[in-house]
Design an enzyme around this catalytic site. Sequence first.
Site, PDB file in Angstrom:
ATOM      1  N   TYR A  77       7.505  10.709   4.342  1.00 23.88           N
ATOM      2  CA  TYR A  77       6.307   9.939   4.716  1.00 23.88           C
ATOM      3  C   TYR A  77       5.573  10.567   5.900  1.00 23.88           C
ATOM      4  O   TYR A  77       4.444  10.186   6.199  1.00 23.88           O
ATOM      5  CB  TYR A  77       6.650   8.481   5.064  1.00 23.88           C
ATOM      6  CG  TYR A  77       7.342   7.692   3.963  1.00 23.88           C
ATOM      7  CD1 TYR A  77       7.399   8.165   2.655  1.00 23.88           C
ATOM      8  CD2 TYR A  77       7.937   6.468   4.232  1.00 23.88           C
ATOM      9  CE1 TYR A  77       8.056   7.453   1.664  1.00 23.88           C
ATOM     10  CE2 TYR A  77       8.586   5.747   3.238  1.00 23.88           C
ATOM     11  CZ  TYR A  77       8.654   6.253   1.963  1.00 23.88           C
ATOM     12  OH  TYR A  77       9.294   5.544   0.982  1.00 23.88           O
TER      13      TYR A  77
ATOM     14  N   HIS B 177      16.666  10.542  -1.105  1.00 22.40           N
ATOM     15  CA  HIS B 177      15.413   9.936  -1.568  1.00 22.40           C
ATOM     16  C   HIS B 177      15.282   9.895  -3.090  1.00 22.40           C
ATOM     17  O   HIS B 177      14.731   8.951  -3.654  1.00 22.40           O
ATOM     18  CB  HIS B 177      14.220  10.687  -0.951  1.00 22.40           C
ATOM     19  CG  HIS B 177      12.981   9.867  -0.831  1.00 22.40           C
ATOM     20  ND1 HIS B 177      12.054  10.058   0.162  1.00 22.40           N
ATOM     21  CD2 HIS B 177      12.500   8.841  -1.570  1.00 22.40           C
ATOM     22  CE1 HIS B 177      11.064   9.184   0.028  1.00 22.40           C
ATOM     23  NE2 HIS B 177      11.308   8.439  -1.030  1.00 22.40           N
TER      24      HIS B 177
HETATM   25  N1  LIG Z   1      12.403   5.213  -2.381  1.00 16.60           N
HETATM   26  C1  LIG Z   1      11.261   5.530  -2.953  1.00 16.60           C
HETATM   27  O1  LIG Z   1      11.153   6.493  -3.733  1.00 16.60           O
HETATM   28  C2  LIG Z   1      10.054   4.695  -2.648  1.00 16.60           C
HETATM   29  C3  LIG Z   1       8.882   4.825  -3.426  1.00 16.60           C
HETATM   30  C4  LIG Z   1       7.810   3.994  -3.141  1.00 16.60           C
HETATM   31  C5  LIG Z   1       7.894   3.078  -2.098  1.00 16.60           C
HETATM   32  N2  LIG Z   1       9.013   2.996  -1.319  1.00 16.60           N
HETATM   33  C6  LIG Z   1       9.132   2.053  -0.173  1.00 16.60           C
HETATM   34  O2  LIG Z   1       8.657   0.768  -0.564  1.00 16.60           O
HETATM   35  C7  LIG Z   1       7.564   0.405   0.270  1.00 16.60           C
HETATM   36  C8  LIG Z   1       6.568  -0.452  -0.473  1.00 16.60           C
HETATM   37  O3  LIG Z   1       6.080   0.190  -1.612  1.00 16.60           O
HETATM   38  P1  LIG Z   1       4.548   0.602  -1.781  1.00 16.60           P
HETATM   39  O4  LIG Z   1       4.054   1.052  -0.471  1.00 16.60           O
HETATM   40  O5  LIG Z   1       4.488   1.512  -2.936  1.00 16.60           O
HETATM   41  O6  LIG Z   1       3.806  -0.687  -2.266  1.00 16.60           O
HETATM   42  P2  LIG Z   1       3.839  -2.290  -2.206  1.00 16.60           P
HETATM   43  O7  LIG Z   1       4.514  -2.772  -0.987  1.00 16.60           O
HETATM   44  O8  LIG Z   1       4.280  -2.766  -3.525  1.00 16.60           O
HETATM   45  O9  LIG Z   1       2.265  -2.561  -2.109  1.00 16.60           O
HETATM   46  C9  LIG Z   1       1.530  -2.140  -1.000  1.00 16.60           C
HETATM   47  C10 LIG Z   1       0.085  -2.516  -1.211  1.00 16.60           C
HETATM   48  O10 LIG Z   1      -0.025  -3.940  -1.212  1.00 16.60           O
HETATM   49  C11 LIG Z   1      -0.973  -4.326  -0.227  1.00 16.60           C
HETATM   50  N3  LIG Z   1      -0.521  -5.572   0.398  1.00 16.60           N
HETATM   51  C12 LIG Z   1       0.662  -5.811   1.020  1.00 16.60           C
HETATM   52  N4  LIG Z   1       0.706  -7.082   1.448  1.00 16.60           N
HETATM   53  C13 LIG Z   1      -0.463  -7.662   1.103  1.00 16.60           C
HETATM   54  C14 LIG Z   1      -1.018  -8.961   1.279  1.00 16.60           C
HETATM   55  N5  LIG Z   1      -0.329  -9.915   1.878  1.00 16.60           N
HETATM   56  N6  LIG Z   1      -2.264  -9.194   0.800  1.00 16.60           N
HETATM   57  C15 LIG Z   1      -2.952  -8.218   0.174  1.00 16.60           C
HETATM   58  N7  LIG Z   1      -2.500  -6.986  -0.032  1.00 16.60           N
HETATM   59  C16 LIG Z   1      -1.251  -6.700   0.432  1.00 16.60           C
HETATM   60  C17 LIG Z   1      -1.031  -3.197   0.769  1.00 16.60           C
HETATM   61  O11 LIG Z   1      -2.303  -3.155   1.368  1.00 16.60           O
HETATM   62  P3  LIG Z   1      -2.503  -3.314   2.978  1.00 16.60           P
HETATM   63  O12 LIG Z   1      -1.812  -2.133   3.564  1.00 16.60           O
HETATM   64  O13 LIG Z   1      -3.961  -3.337   3.119  1.00 16.60           O
HETATM   65  O14 LIG Z   1      -1.849  -4.606   3.369  1.00 16.60           O
HETATM   66  C18 LIG Z   1      -0.813  -1.989  -0.126  1.00 16.60           C
HETATM   67  O15 LIG Z   1      -2.027  -1.587  -0.741  1.00 16.60           O
HETATM   68  C19 LIG Z   1       7.003   1.742   0.729  1.00 16.60           C
HETATM   69  O16 LIG Z   1       6.151   1.621   1.840  1.00 16.60           O
HETATM   70  C20 LIG Z   1       8.277   2.480   1.002  1.00 16.60           C
HETATM   71  O17 LIG Z   1       8.819   2.067   2.246  1.00 16.60           O
HETATM   72  C21 LIG Z   1      10.101   3.783  -1.598  1.00 16.60           C
END
Ligand SMILES: NC(=O)c1ccc[n+]([C@@H]2O[C@H](COP(=O)([O-])OP(=O)(O)OC[C@H]3O[C@@H](n4cnc5c(N)ncnc54)[C@H](OP(=O)(O)O)[C@@H]3O)[C@@H](O)[C@H]2O)c1
Length: 285
Positions: A52, A110
Amino acid sequence: MSILNETYTLANGIEIPKLGLGTWFIDDALAAQAVRDAIEIGYRNIDTAQAYGNEHGVGEGVRTSGVARGDLFVSTKLAAEIKDYDAAVAAIDGSLATLGLDYIDLMLIHSPQPWDDFRGGDYADGNRAAWRALEEAYRAGKLRSIGVSNFREADLANIAEGAGVVPHVNQVLAHVGNTPSELIAHCAEQGILVEAYSPIAHGAMLKNPEVAALADTYGVSVPQLCIRYTLQLGTVSLPKTANPDHMRSNAQVDFEISAADMATLEGMKAADYGDYSAFPVFAGK
Ligand SMILES: NC(=O)c1ccc[n+]([C@@H]2O[C@H](COP(=O)([O-])OP(=O)(O)OC[C@H]3O[C@@H](n4cnc5c(N)ncnc54)[C@H](OP(=O)(O)O)[C@@H]3O)[C@@H](O)[C@H]2O)c1
């Protein structure tokens, strides 16, 4: 009690907060403030990764939060491309240095494959070598728990060969519309806690009318329904946001999804990630 105070217990007895803050796509320069905001709101579990590019900011946020280090749970991930022992040892120490922390609460491999070959070739030896490095850092007290991410059953079986420690965690893609129920059950049998990443489908669920209609019946938002869903699956939920209002509302999940609605949500197939479909984790392989 707020979800922010609730924990699961890993197989080694370490407690992990059920709700965490995801930090993928939070710029390094903004990460410290986002982490401080989250901790101020009550988050105690912060998820980052070498990939990241924000470990520096995340670590700074942790160190300047005003909350004792021992009350926080910080996770990072060994880059997916690192599949040899010496490079893994160096990268673990690199994360400690970049975060500026004496120890990391959880470190994950990862992905079983490098991103440019996701779900591709054979990296069995490399994953065992990386796992050996994590085990040694765990025994040395640099890492309080260790695990994997994006691992399927065969990947788990591979590192179990010759391993001394069963992964404490498997962090996988899990959200309404894409629930890996068999893998979650398999991990539960092995004593591996599952963390649900992208619980809002990277934002795609915000546009899903069926989920919005169900959220309405509970008087909650789509993110709240999606987060609550992953918690009721028994997984850690890791929604990402740098917006304090979203952090606050994402932690307001003190409602119960009925068994019938859980079954409906678990049966949904909806994994169109729009512009983000090109990312290996969303490519549906
Ligand atoms: N291990 C892996 O391979 C892997 C892969 C992907 C993700 N991850 C982890 O999982 C975490 C979450 O996954 P992700 O980042 O893909 O997506 P997510 O948490 O499913 O979705 C994030 C999106 O939702 C929006 N959001 C969050 N809360 C909200 C709310 N209350 N109202 C409106 N919009 C909202 C965010 O916008 P705003 O920022 O504008 O709130 C962002 O656009 C990552 O950050 C990472 O730490 C791990």
